[in-house]
Enzyme design. Structure first.
Site, PDB file in Angstrom:
ATOM      1  N   TYR A 121     -59.084  12.556  21.371  1.00  0.00           N
ATOM      2  CA  TYR A 121     -60.452  12.456  21.909  1.00  0.00           C
ATOM      3  C   TYR A 121     -60.598  13.543  22.962  1.00  0.00           C
ATOM      4  O   TYR A 121     -59.988  13.492  24.020  1.00  0.00           O
ATOM      5  CB  TYR A 121     -60.649  11.059  22.498  1.00  0.00           C
ATOM      6  N   LYS A 172     -62.009  12.893  17.850  1.00  0.00           N
ATOM      7  CA  LYS A 172     -63.398  12.772  18.279  1.00  0.00           C
ATOM      8  C   LYS A 172     -63.623  13.903  19.279  1.00  0.00           C
ATOM      9  O   LYS A 172     -62.976  13.948  20.336  1.00  0.00           O
ATOM     10  CB  LYS A 172     -63.683  11.432  18.947  1.00  0.00           C
TER      11      LYS A 172
END
Length: 296
Positions: A134, A162
């Protein structure tokens, strides 16, 4: 494991008047998103993970999994400052039935790329549930470079990233990694780049703004998948305009929650020290009213 695709919403964490987690209000938000066809991402930036205790993070994940049932998948954020605590939270969360977890880079500590590789490998080694990287450097101070993602993609338990760096250049760097292999996917973080990501191979997105406009979010993905790019572009244009209008007033997660609160008061306010002035609140209320969406 089957590939994880589609739109996910970084679900807000409702609080009552005493700033305690409101479990029933959270259940209602999960059901609302599931009805719109959106998956759930628990305790992300829009879920105020930075303001939640370890126990509260477990509670909101458990609540979301139960409320979602078999209707939509649930992903959970587990990132902490230290590798040790990230693993500890991940071990607690993975027992609850989430499909995968993600972890932001450590914050406060300025990490080298070698340290990030070591951090994520240790997290992925320790967990049975699949792991997403992330990337959100504006909040953590640490950036995952595309080459670092390429190295980490070789780990059998790291399935994607992400990316919330906010730029097309960043998204494109990770999409290039994903195009070279079928076991590493990109989930788009910036709401303005969802369709761009999908057109270039992203598996899906994780949206904060979807809390306010879940139907429009779903329409971007659903129309693109069925080949109606024109309708997908129309939905993306509406979504991007909402983003520009709302985020002009300050900290995006607080503004998303306030806009949602005007439509659904039970979500409550953001935890202190977040404050929204009366002047800004009036403008957010107008934006909320103009973008209200009914879910059949």
């Amino acid at each position: 494991m089957s590939k994880i695709t589609g739109p996910f919403v970084a679900i807000v964490t409702p609080f009552d008047a005493s700033e305690a987690v409101d479990v029933e209000a959270l259940r209602a938000q999960v059901r609302r998103q599931a009805k719109a066809g959106n998956g759930i991402f628990v305790a992300g930036t829009n879920g105020e993970f930075y303001a939640l205790s370890f126990e509260e993070k477990v509670l909101v994940a458990k609540t979301c999994v139960e409320a979602a049932g078999n209707d939509v998948p649930v992903l959970a954020h587990i990132g902490e400052i230290s590798t040790h605590q990230t693993i500890a939270l991940g071990k607690a969360i993975q027992k609850l039935g989430v499909k995968a977890v993600s972890a932001i880079t450590p914050s406060f500590i300025a990490c080298s790329q070698a340290e990030l590789v070591d951090h994520y490998r240790k997290v992925a080694d320790a967990l049975e549930v699949p792991v997403y990287l992330y990337n959100i450097p504006a909040r953590t101070g640490n950036t995952i470079e595309p080459e670092t993602a390429r190295i980490l993609a070789d780990h059998p338990n790291i399935i994607g990233i992400k990316d919330s760096a906010g730029s097309q250049e960043s998204i494109d760097g990770f999409l290039a990694v994903a195009r070279d292999r079928d076991d590493f996917d990109v989930l788009v973080g910036p709401d303005s780049l969802i369709l761009h990501g999908l057109k270039n191979g992203a598996a899906g997105c994780i949206s904060g703004l979807g809390n306010v406009s879940p139907v429009t979010l779903n329409a971007i993905h659903a129309n693109y998948v069925k080949g109606d790019v024109a309708k997908a572009e129309e939905a993306q244009t509406r979504f991007s305009a909402l983003r520009k209008d709302l985020y002009a007033f300050g900290f995006p997660p607080a503004l998303v929650k306030r806009a949602l609160r005007h439509a659904m008061p039970a979500v409550g306010a953001s935890r202190a020290p977040v404050l929204i002035t009366e002047e800004v609140d009036a403008k957010v209320k107008a934006i909320s009213a103009a973008n209200a969406e009914a879910i059949d």
